[in-house]
Every structure is written in structure tokens, then in C-alpha cells.
Design an enzyme around this catalytic site. Sequence first.
Site, PDB file in Angstrom:
ATOM      1  N   GLY A  50       0.860  -1.176   0.000  1.00 25.05           N
ATOM      2  CA  GLY A  50       0.000   0.000   0.000  1.00 25.05           C
ATOM      3  C   GLY A  50       0.899   1.228   0.000  1.00 25.05           C
ATOM      4  O   GLY A  50       1.846   1.306   0.806  1.00 25.05           O
ATOM      5  N   ASP A 228      -1.115   5.029  -6.512  1.00 20.75           N
ATOM      6  CA  ASP A 228       0.294   4.868  -6.124  1.00 20.75           C
ATOM      7  C   ASP A 228       1.133   6.067  -6.559  1.00 20.75           C
ATOM      8  O   ASP A 228       2.191   6.332  -6.001  1.00 20.75           O
ATOM      9  CB  ASP A 228       0.868   3.577  -6.705  1.00 20.75           C
ATOM     10  CG  ASP A 228       0.335   2.391  -5.914  1.00 20.75           C
ATOM     11  OD1 ASP A 228      -0.807   1.962  -6.188  1.00 20.75           O
ATOM     12  OD2 ASP A 228       1.030   1.945  -4.988  1.00 20.75           O
TER      13      ASP A 228
HETATM   14  O1  MRU Z   1       1.032  -3.677  -4.778  1.00 25.14           O
HETATM   15  P1  MRU Z   1       0.262  -2.992  -3.678  1.00 25.14           P
HETATM   16  O2  MRU Z   1      -0.644  -3.897  -2.935  1.00 25.14           O
HETATM   17  O3  MRU Z   1       1.178  -2.196  -2.763  1.00 25.14           O
HETATM   18  O4  MRU Z   1      -0.637  -1.941  -4.446  1.00 25.14           O
HETATM   19  C1  MRU Z   1      -1.470  -1.100  -3.706  1.00 25.14           C
HETATM   20  C2  MRU Z   1      -2.359  -0.253  -4.526  1.00 25.14           C
HETATM   21  O5  MRU Z   1      -2.322  -0.250  -5.732  1.00 25.14           O
HETATM   22  C3  MRU Z   1      -3.266   0.674  -3.774  1.00 25.14           C
HETATM   23  O6  MRU Z   1      -4.425   0.923  -4.499  1.00 25.14           O
HETATM   24  C4  MRU Z   1      -2.540   2.007  -3.539  1.00 25.14           C
HETATM   25  O7  MRU Z   1      -1.260   1.794  -2.994  1.00 25.14           O
HETATM   26  C5  MRU Z   1      -3.291   2.901  -2.663  1.00 25.14           C
HETATM   27  S1  MRU Z   1      -3.248   2.369  -0.947  1.00 25.14           S
HETATM   28  C6  MRU Z   1      -3.983   3.562  -0.007  1.00 25.14           C
END
Ligand code: MRU
Length: 340
Positions: A50, A228
Site C-alpha cells: 500500500g 500509487d
Molecule cells: O502492490 P500494492 O498492494 O502495494 O498496491 C497497492 C495499490 O495499488 C493501492 O491501491 C494504492 O497503494 C493505494 S493504498 C492507499
Amino acid sequence: MQTLQTTSLRVRDNQLFILDQQALPQEVKWLEANSVPSLVDHILTLRVRGAPLIGLSASLLLGLLAERGLSRDELLAALETLRASRPTAVNLMNNLDRMRLALQQEAFVPALVAEAQRLVDEDKRLCERIAEAGSALVAPGSRLLTHCNTGGLATAGVGTALGVINRAHRQGNVANVWVDETRPLLQGGRLTAWELGELGVPYQLITDSMAAGLMAQGQVDAVWVGADRIAANGDVANKIGTYSLAVLAKFHNIPFYVAAPRTTLDPHCPNGAAIPIEQRAAVEVTGAAGSFGSVRWAPQDARVYNPAFDVTPAELITGWVLDSGVAGPEAVRAGAFAVG
Ligand code: MRU
């Protein structure tokens, strides 16, 4: 460092612990993350994941390492290693840029500790403001669709898109949440389903391929996702599969909202094409593995394409819900996210 506890981060007795997001929901398991190699491993394996959480965990570890007596040069090397652990979520870089400024101060130990704690406290506040701004957009009886996991697990606070959804639920405005399982790593099926269950928010889990049919049947009133990295022109990198949801939402005339704190903005990145997209291992696509067990269904030698994120162009986004309020397409076109 003071004791600290969020949904998925813990500092106790000057040790950093993380809630293992690979073990959830089968097991609630806390793991130590007390060295750079161990935290980098947790980040690479998505035990810590996240966008906001990655940056906060790295900052807290630097604060703790400073207290343990690492030199300025050693801390700088640690910072650079952590900074390179995942390339797409810009919160990591933004948080560590602030930690680097703290490291330049003469009394860098207290400065690093204070900055790490400030980043955590700030993230909590930013999440609250996003929830406040976003929930005002949720009409009574809404059936919302979300992707990946954007909740308390992914932040220090109530989350971003999921924080909005939870606040809107508490205001009595959510009839149902469609939770995309989010292949390949199942952040929706494992984590968002778990969080919404804990929060008592009504949800139904779907496979990613079911969103189109639901939209065609008129069963989705809005799509809410996190981010992200948000480029200066409003393009958004988020979990793979977000772009297809945005295209579907546009076709079906359904509002598509992105919720994120200011730490997800990258004003120096002109557009989505300039956002680095992490490519991940083939095994994530040839099968699935976790505390539920492991299975491979593809041929052993199957060739695989596995980008962890995709880019949603700004023209598909109805509103960017930040801690500063809701930015619409006109404000974004006018440069709301650009430098200066
Ligand atoms: O690969 P991840 O699980 O870290 O990806 C997370 C996401 O794409 C979320 O939508 C993003 O980080 C927003 S979290 C508040």
C-alpha cells in the site's frame, strides 16, 4: 522512539513490527522489521504494502536505526536502499526525501525520529480529510465498486478509498460494496474483504472480470480506487486492473473517483507515461501462493507478463479526492497538480 500502533505498523521497545499482509486473513501475524534487508524483503513480498504504508514503514525504520547509533553515512545508505525497494508508489520517495532533510540536520537523530513520527501522524490526518471530502460525494443507497486494498492496512489511518467508503457507510449511505478480488495478488479478495468484514460494511466479493456485467446491469453507482502515483497532468498509476475499470466506468457513465493523500502526488512527473511501472515475478501469474496454500495451474514454462500497476489517463477520472478536497478535471487541466 515512542510506542506507536496502527492497523498494520507497531513500534514497541524501539522495535518495528509489521502486520503480515500475506498471512491475512487466515492468520493475524506480526513480524519484526528491524533491519534494512528484513524490511526490504517484507516490502518486496508485499507483507508490507500500500503506497502510504511503504513510505511510513521505511521512515520509522530509519528513525529507529538512527536511535541505535548508525552514522549519517550508514543512514544515508539505508535510506537509498529502502528508496529503491519498490519503484511505482511515490509516497516512499516523498517520505524519504523528508527523512533525508532531517538527516542533514546537525542533531539528526532526534530530527529523524521526530520526522518519522510526524509522517505517521500526518498520514492519519490526511486519511481523515480524504474520508470527509469523499464521503460527501456518496449518495444514499450507493452501490460502490473498489479495487485492491486502500484501507487501514495500507495507511496509518482509516485508509483512502476505503476510508471514504467506511465513512459513507457510517453515514448510512452505502447499500453494498463490490470488492474486486484483484488478481494476481488478491489484495481485494484477501485484505479488503477482511477489512470491510471487520468494519461491518456490507460487501460482495467478485472476480475482476465481473465488473463489466455488473455495470451493464446498472448495479454500480460509483467506482472508488486509491493511487500509487498521481502525475502532474492527473494521470494515475494504481494496481493493475484499475485502468480497465476506468474505461468500463466511462462507457457506462459511472463516476470514477481516485482517493489519495498529498504524499501520492508527483508534480515532477509530467504524465502517466513517465511513471515507472514495477514488473513482478512470473509465479504470481502462473498460480497463487499464500497462507492458504500454493498452486500452479499454468504450464511450468509459460511465458508471463506481470506489471503490478497500470496507468489511468486523467480524462477517465471524474474526481481526485485529496486531503485538500476534491479536484475536478478542469482544476487538474489548469495545473492543480503541477509544480509551483
Ligand atoms: O502492490 P500494492 O498492494 O502495494 O498496491 C497497492 C495499490 O495499488 C493501492 O491501491 C494504492 O497503494 C493505494 S493504498 C492507499
